[in-house]
Design a protein around this motif. Structure first.
Motif, PDB file in Angstrom:
ATOM      1  N   LYS A  79       2.540   8.276   5.517  1.00 44.03           N
ATOM      2  CA  LYS A  79       3.673   8.263   6.448  1.00 44.03           C
ATOM      3  C   LYS A  79       4.949   8.708   5.726  1.00 44.03           C
ATOM      4  N   ASN A  80       5.172   8.184   4.523  1.00 43.73           N
ATOM      5  CA  ASN A  80       6.365   8.538   3.754  1.00 43.73           C
ATOM      6  C   ASN A  80       6.351  10.005   3.326  1.00 43.73           C
ATOM      7  N   LEU A  81       5.186  10.517   2.959  1.00 47.39           N
ATOM      8  CA  LEU A  81       5.108  11.909   2.511  1.00 47.39           C
ATOM      9  C   LEU A  81       5.364  12.904   3.639  1.00 47.39           C
ATOM     10  N   ARG A  82       5.261  12.458   4.866  1.00 46.12           N
ATOM     11  CA  ARG A  82       5.574  13.328   6.002  1.00 46.12           C
ATOM     12  C   ARG A  82       7.071  13.354   6.300  1.00 46.12           C
ATOM     13  N   MET A  83       7.842  12.513   5.629  1.00 43.23           N
ATOM     14  CA  MET A  83       9.287  12.442   5.850  1.00 43.23           C
ATOM     15  C   MET A  83      10.019  13.453   4.969  1.00 43.23           C
ATOM     16  N   PRO A  84      11.190  13.898   5.413  1.00 45.03           N
ATOM     17  CA  PRO A  84      11.975  14.857   4.614  1.00 45.03           C
ATOM     18  C   PRO A  84      12.421  14.307   3.254  1.00 45.03           C
ATOM     19  N   LYS A  85      12.352  13.005   3.073  1.00 46.64           N
ATOM     20  CA  LYS A  85      12.739  12.380   1.807  1.00 46.64           C
ATOM     21  C   LYS A  85      11.914  12.929   0.642  1.00 46.64           C
ATOM     22  N   TYR A  86      10.686  13.361   0.917  1.00 45.93           N
ATOM     23  CA  TYR A  86       9.785  13.909  -0.094  1.00 45.93           C
ATOM     24  C   TYR A  86       9.503  15.375   0.230  1.00 45.93           C
ATOM     25  N   PRO A  87      10.396  16.277  -0.175  1.00 46.48           N
ATOM     26  CA  PRO A  87      10.202  17.695   0.159  1.00 46.48           C
ATOM     27  C   PRO A  87       8.951  18.261  -0.515  1.00 46.48           C
ATOM     28  N   PHE A  88       8.431  19.339   0.065  1.00 44.43           N
ATOM     29  CA  PHE A  88       7.226  19.960  -0.471  1.00 44.43           C
ATOM     30  C   PHE A  88       7.411  20.417  -1.907  1.00 44.43           C
ATOM     31  N   GLU A  89       8.624  20.790  -2.290  1.00 43.32           N
ATOM     32  CA  GLU A  89       8.862  21.200  -3.674  1.00 43.32           C
ATOM     33  C   GLU A  89       8.509  20.069  -4.633  1.00 43.32           C
ATOM     34  N   MET A  90       8.977  18.868  -4.331  1.00 41.72           N
ATOM     35  CA  MET A  90       8.651  17.702  -5.170  1.00 41.72           C
ATOM     36  C   MET A  90       7.161  17.392  -5.081  1.00 41.72           C
ATOM     37  N   GLN A  91       6.632  17.405  -3.871  1.00 36.73           N
ATOM     38  CA  GLN A  91       5.226  17.052  -3.674  1.00 36.73           C
ATOM     39  C   GLN A  91       4.284  18.006  -4.401  1.00 36.73           C
ATOM     40  N   SER A  92       4.618  19.300  -4.407  1.00 34.55           N
ATOM     41  CA  SER A  92       3.704  20.272  -5.006  1.00 34.55           C
ATOM     42  C   SER A  92       3.547  20.057  -6.508  1.00 34.55           C
ATOM     43  N   PHE A  93       4.547  19.498  -7.162  1.00 33.74           N
ATOM     44  CA  PHE A  93       4.436  19.242  -8.597  1.00 33.74           C
ATOM     45  C   PHE A  93       4.034  17.807  -8.924  1.00 33.74           C
ATOM     46  N   TRP A  94       4.399  16.856  -8.088  1.00 36.54           N
ATOM     47  CA  TRP A  94       4.213  15.448  -8.445  1.00 36.54           C
ATOM     48  C   TRP A  94       3.166  14.717  -7.624  1.00 36.54           C
ATOM     49  N   VAL A  95       2.788  15.238  -6.463  1.00 35.67           N
ATOM     50  CA  VAL A  95       1.908  14.474  -5.579  1.00 35.67           C
ATOM     51  C   VAL A  95       0.580  15.180  -5.327  1.00 35.67           C
ATOM     52  N   TRP A  96       0.617  16.422  -4.926  1.00 34.39           N
ATOM     53  CA  TRP A  96      -0.580  17.102  -4.456  1.00 34.39           C
ATOM     54  C   TRP A  96      -1.710  17.119  -5.474  1.00 34.39           C
ATOM     55  N   ALA A  97      -1.391  17.202  -6.747  1.00 37.92           N
ATOM     56  CA  ALA A  97      -2.451  17.272  -7.765  1.00 37.92           C
ATOM     57  C   ALA A  97      -2.940  15.900  -8.227  1.00 37.92           C
ATOM     58  N   PHE A  98      -2.206  14.837  -7.903  1.00 37.16           N
ATOM     59  CA  PHE A  98      -2.513  13.527  -8.482  1.00 37.16           C
ATOM     60  C   PHE A  98      -2.917  12.455  -7.469  1.00 37.16           C
ATOM     61  N   ILE A  99      -2.642  12.677  -6.219  1.00 40.86           N
ATOM     62  CA  ILE A  99      -2.955  11.698  -5.171  1.00 40.86           C
ATOM     63  C   ILE A  99      -3.843  12.381  -4.146  1.00 40.86           C
TER      64      ILE A  99
ATOM     65  N   ARG B   9       6.856   5.246  -7.222  1.00 38.80           N
ATOM     66  CA  ARG B   9       7.015   4.366  -6.052  1.00 38.80           C
ATOM     67  C   ARG B   9       5.917   4.619  -5.025  1.00 38.80           C
ATOM     68  N   LEU B  10       5.544   5.877  -4.852  1.00 39.81           N
ATOM     69  CA  LEU B  10       4.468   6.207  -3.914  1.00 39.81           C
ATOM     70  C   LEU B  10       3.146   5.559  -4.320  1.00 39.81           C
ATOM     71  N   LEU B  11       2.914   5.457  -5.626  1.00 38.90           N
ATOM     72  CA  LEU B  11       1.666   4.863  -6.110  1.00 38.90           C
ATOM     73  C   LEU B  11       1.517   3.405  -5.702  1.00 38.90           C
ATOM     74  N   ASP B  12       2.638   2.712  -5.571  1.00 35.42           N
ATOM     75  CA  ASP B  12       2.590   1.293  -5.221  1.00 35.42           C
ATOM     76  C   ASP B  12       2.388   1.047  -3.727  1.00 35.42           C
ATOM     77  N   MET B  13       2.442   2.098  -2.914  1.00 38.85           N
ATOM     78  CA  MET B  13       2.305   1.952  -1.461  1.00 38.85           C
ATOM     79  C   MET B  13       0.842   1.992  -1.052  1.00 38.85           C
ATOM     80  N   SER B  14       0.563   1.420   0.102  1.00 36.95           N
ATOM     81  CA  SER B  14      -0.777   1.557   0.684  1.00 36.95           C
ATOM     82  C   SER B  14      -0.948   3.028   1.083  1.00 36.95           C
ATOM     83  N   GLU B  15      -2.196   3.458   1.238  1.00 32.39           N
ATOM     84  CA  GLU B  15      -2.415   4.863   1.578  1.00 32.39           C
ATOM     85  C   GLU B  15      -1.763   5.233   2.906  1.00 32.39           C
TER      86      GLU B  15
END
Length: 148
Positions: free
Chosen positions: A37-57, A26-32
């Protein structure tokens, strides 16, 4: 998105099996701007981000010292993945500036980590990427391929 894949694996099925993947997708379909803005929200905790976001976006606009605690945990929980995350120059600079282990120790870790069969290819890739190639590595890869 492969054609017809959504017919075979609906989003609800994928969500039940792997919620972080659906969040990432879903994050991939959003504008940067919206993504950051969404990644700064608690909805996307750092635990999820460290495996799914930080290395790919590209996360440069998002990087802050608030990520350091998660990175220190990653160093204990999954040091191989942390090495992959440190490929981001800004994230790496922040991490090492705040007491992260030097890269020389990372090379030693990678060499020792070759013994872990499940992580072998990720480890070899990273050793090749940083240019740490010698006869020992070539022999390790040969042995691994022979026993696969």
């Amino acid at each position: 998105r492969p054609d017809g894949m959504s017919d075979k694996l609906g989003i609800s099925y994928t969500l039940s099996v792997s919620p972080p993947f659906v969040s990432y997708y879903r994050l991939l379909d959003m504008s940067e701007k919206r993504r950051m803005k969404n990644l700064r929200m608690p909805k996307y905790p750092f635990e999820m981000q460290s495996f799914w976001v930080w290395a790919f976006i590209d996360i440069d606009p998002l990087i802050s010292e608030s990520m350091l605690e998660r990175m220190r945990l990653m160093e204990k929980e999954d040091p191989l993945w942390l090495i992959y995350l440190l490929a981001d120059e800004k994230l790496s600079d922040m991490y090492f500036k705040n007491g992260g282990l030097p890269l020389s120790r990372r090379r030693q870790f990678l060499r020792a980590h070759l013994a872990i069969k499940e992580d072998f290819m990720m480890t070899v890739f990273k050793l090749i990427e940083i240019g740490d190639i010698d006869n020992t590595l070539v022999n390790s890869v040969s042995q691994h391929m022979l026993h696969e």
